[in-house]
Design a protein around this motif. Structure first.
Motif, PDB file in Angstrom:
ATOM      1  N   ASN A  61      35.637  36.225  36.794  1.00  0.00           N
ATOM      2  CA  ASN A  61      35.232  37.356  37.637  1.00  0.00           C
ATOM      3  C   ASN A  61      35.648  38.604  36.876  1.00  0.00           C
ATOM      4  N   PRO A  62      35.023  39.735  37.115  1.00  0.00           N
ATOM      5  CA  PRO A  62      35.286  40.928  36.295  1.00  0.00           C
ATOM      6  C   PRO A  62      36.740  41.374  36.335  1.00  0.00           C
ATOM      7  N   GLY A  63      37.144  42.037  35.265  1.00  0.00           N
ATOM      8  CA  GLY A  63      38.451  42.682  35.230  1.00  0.00           C
ATOM      9  C   GLY A  63      38.368  44.078  35.812  1.00  0.00           C
ATOM     10  N   ARG A  64      39.504  44.590  36.253  1.00  0.00           N
ATOM     11  CA  ARG A  64      39.483  45.895  36.921  1.00  0.00           C
ATOM     12  C   ARG A  64      39.250  47.043  35.956  1.00  0.00           C
ATOM     13  N   PHE A  65      39.337  46.805  34.637  1.00  0.00           N
ATOM     14  CA  PHE A  65      39.093  47.863  33.666  1.00  0.00           C
ATOM     15  C   PHE A  65      37.759  47.714  32.937  1.00  0.00           C
ATOM     16  N   PRO A 125      30.979  37.997  41.156  1.00  0.00           N
ATOM     17  CA  PRO A 125      30.531  39.244  40.528  1.00  0.00           C
ATOM     18  C   PRO A 125      31.419  40.464  40.700  1.00  0.00           C
ATOM     19  N   LEU A 126      32.463  40.377  41.520  1.00  0.00           N
ATOM     20  CA  LEU A 126      33.297  41.547  41.779  1.00  0.00           C
ATOM     21  C   LEU A 126      34.718  41.314  41.269  1.00  0.00           C
ATOM     22  N   ALA A 127      35.368  42.388  40.820  1.00  0.00           N
ATOM     23  CA  ALA A 127      36.743  42.304  40.319  1.00  0.00           C
ATOM     24  C   ALA A 127      37.711  42.030  41.467  1.00  0.00           C
ATOM     25  N   LEU A 128      38.660  41.154  41.199  1.00  0.00           N
ATOM     26  CA  LEU A 128      39.698  40.827  42.170  1.00  0.00           C
ATOM     27  C   LEU A 128      41.041  41.373  41.684  1.00  0.00           C
ATOM     28  N   THR A 129      41.863  41.786  42.613  1.00  0.00           N
ATOM     29  CA  THR A 129      43.209  42.257  42.285  1.00  0.00           C
ATOM     30  C   THR A 129      44.208  41.625  43.244  1.00  0.00           C
ATOM     31  N   LYS A 130      45.446  41.567  42.790  1.00  0.00           N
ATOM     32  CA  LYS A 130      46.526  41.085  43.657  1.00  0.00           C
ATOM     33  C   LYS A 130      47.603  42.157  43.727  1.00  0.00           C
ATOM     34  N   ALA A 131      48.043  42.449  44.931  1.00  0.00           N
ATOM     35  CA  ALA A 131      49.082  43.451  45.124  1.00  0.00           C
ATOM     36  C   ALA A 131      50.411  42.939  44.575  1.00  0.00           C
ATOM     37  N   THR A 132      51.117  43.800  43.838  1.00  0.00           N
ATOM     38  CA  THR A 132      52.434  43.446  43.319  1.00  0.00           C
ATOM     39  C   THR A 132      53.412  44.570  43.631  1.00  0.00           C
ATOM     40  N   LEU A 133      54.619  44.209  43.976  1.00  0.00           N
ATOM     41  CA  LEU A 133      55.631  45.210  44.326  1.00  0.00           C
ATOM     42  C   LEU A 133      56.034  46.029  43.104  1.00  0.00           C
ATOM     43  N   ASN A 139      45.086  42.307  37.671  1.00  0.00           N
ATOM     44  CA  ASN A 139      43.901  41.449  37.629  1.00  0.00           C
ATOM     45  C   ASN A 139      44.204  40.097  38.253  1.00  0.00           C
ATOM     46  N   TYR A 140      43.208  39.550  38.912  1.00  0.00           N
ATOM     47  CA  TYR A 140      43.368  38.245  39.547  1.00  0.00           C
ATOM     48  C   TYR A 140      42.103  37.434  39.316  1.00  0.00           C
ATOM     49  N   ASN A 141      42.273  36.122  39.152  1.00  0.00           N
ATOM     50  CA  ASN A 141      41.135  35.229  38.972  1.00  0.00           C
ATOM     51  C   ASN A 141      40.841  34.479  40.264  1.00  0.00           C
ATOM     52  N   PHE A 142      39.594  34.161  40.487  1.00  0.00           N
ATOM     53  CA  PHE A 142      39.241  33.489  41.740  1.00  0.00           C
ATOM     54  C   PHE A 142      39.927  32.133  41.876  1.00  0.00           C
ATOM     55  N   TYR A 143      40.333  31.521  40.754  1.00  0.00           N
ATOM     56  CA  TYR A 143      40.957  30.201  40.815  1.00  0.00           C
ATOM     57  C   TYR A 143      42.488  30.253  40.812  1.00  0.00           C
ATOM     58  N   ASP A 144      43.078  31.431  40.927  1.00  0.00           N
ATOM     59  CA  ASP A 144      44.534  31.541  40.817  1.00  0.00           C
ATOM     60  C   ASP A 144      45.283  31.010  42.041  1.00  0.00           C
ATOM     61  N   ASP A 145      44.610  30.890  43.162  1.00  0.00           N
ATOM     62  CA  ASP A 145      45.220  30.190  44.296  1.00  0.00           C
ATOM     63  C   ASP A 145      44.110  29.513  45.094  1.00  0.00           C
ATOM     64  N   ARG A 146      44.468  28.418  45.753  1.00  0.00           N
ATOM     65  CA  ARG A 146      43.460  27.583  46.418  1.00  0.00           C
ATOM     66  C   ARG A 146      42.751  28.321  47.556  1.00  0.00           C
ATOM     67  N   ALA A 147      43.492  29.126  48.307  1.00  0.00           N
ATOM     68  CA  ALA A 147      42.875  29.816  49.440  1.00  0.00           C
ATOM     69  C   ALA A 147      41.780  30.772  48.969  1.00  0.00           C
TER      70      ALA A 147
END
Length: 230
Positions: A61-65, A125-133, A139-147
């Motif tokens: 999936n796309p990267g945020r940059f 087709p859309l970039a995914l991100t994961k919030a980090t403290l 950047n996040y990949n669609f397969y990085d967690d099962r949910a």
């Protein structure tokens, strides 16, 4: 008859962010921005105004940059200007994958020759991100967690199915990323989208972990591209 460009532009302009993702997973949808709409229209009009079937090259999936900013797969604002001849006022962004991909594009003969034969896209087709403290989104990949995978799986199938209608050479697809291959093959086994899948190491992996061997990877990419269009 609508061209590849007509179908692609209409598709990207219609994309909406999913609403069923885990709460810490974000989605970037640049296609709602007027500047990106104009870039997407110019890019596809310039390189895809025909009905020639392309070999699909599928990332994760796309990267945020990259496409998360420009709307064009694996393409930063600066590479859009330098290699594609498309001026824009977007801020330059760091994106390892784009840097390698455009070395491939250049070595293949340039954007005109490359895009006449290939369509760069992603399973989602859309970039995914994961919030980090403390450090903001990453950047996040669609397969990085099962949910996340399960939430997006129907959309992934729809993405590939719909994009095939743009104009696809279904004899072969090129998969970017060894882990990505697992999911593309699972999808293909059920849907029968492509006759054959060829997998290459992901550009980000190459530049992040194997940069000293980049000339060999570049040569491998070019050989695979030629093989897939013979």
């Amino acid at each position: 008859m609508n061209t590849f460009a007509d179908k692609a532009v209409a598709y990207y302009n219609s994309l909406a962010a999913p609403t069923n993702l885990p709460p810490d997973i974000g989605v970037m949808n640049p296609y709602q921005e007027p500047d990106v709409k104009a870039i997407v229209a110019e890019f596809y009009t310039k390189f895809f105004t025909d009905n020639t079937p392309r070999v699909f090259i599928l990332g994760i999936n796309p990267g945020r940059f990259g496409a998360g900013v420009t709307g064009i797969s694996f393409t930063t604002p600066q590479n859009l200007r330098r290699y594609c001849g498309i001026e824009n006022d977007l801020r330059d962004t760091p994106e390892l994958s784009s840097r390698f991909i455009y070395q491939v594009v250049d070595a293949f003969g340039g954007a005109k020759d490359f895009y006449a034969r290939f369509f760069l896209t992603s399973l989602f087709p859309l970039a995914l991100t994961k919030a980090t403290l403390g450090t903001g989104p990453k950047n996040y990949n669609f397969y990085d967690d099962r949910a996340t995978t399960e939430a997006l799986w129907p959309a992934i199938a729809d993405t590939v199915r719909t994009q095939l209608e743009f104009g696809c050479n279904r004899r072969v697809a090129i998969c970017l990323g060894r882990k990505n291959e697992t999911y593309l093959r699972r999808l293909n086994d059920k849907q029968g989208f492509f006759d054959r899948i060829v997998t290459l190491d992901h550009p980000r992996y190459i530049l992040q972990y194997k940069s000293k061997a980049m000339p060999a990877y570049l040569e491998s990419y070019i050989a695979t591209l030629h093989e897939c269009t013979e």
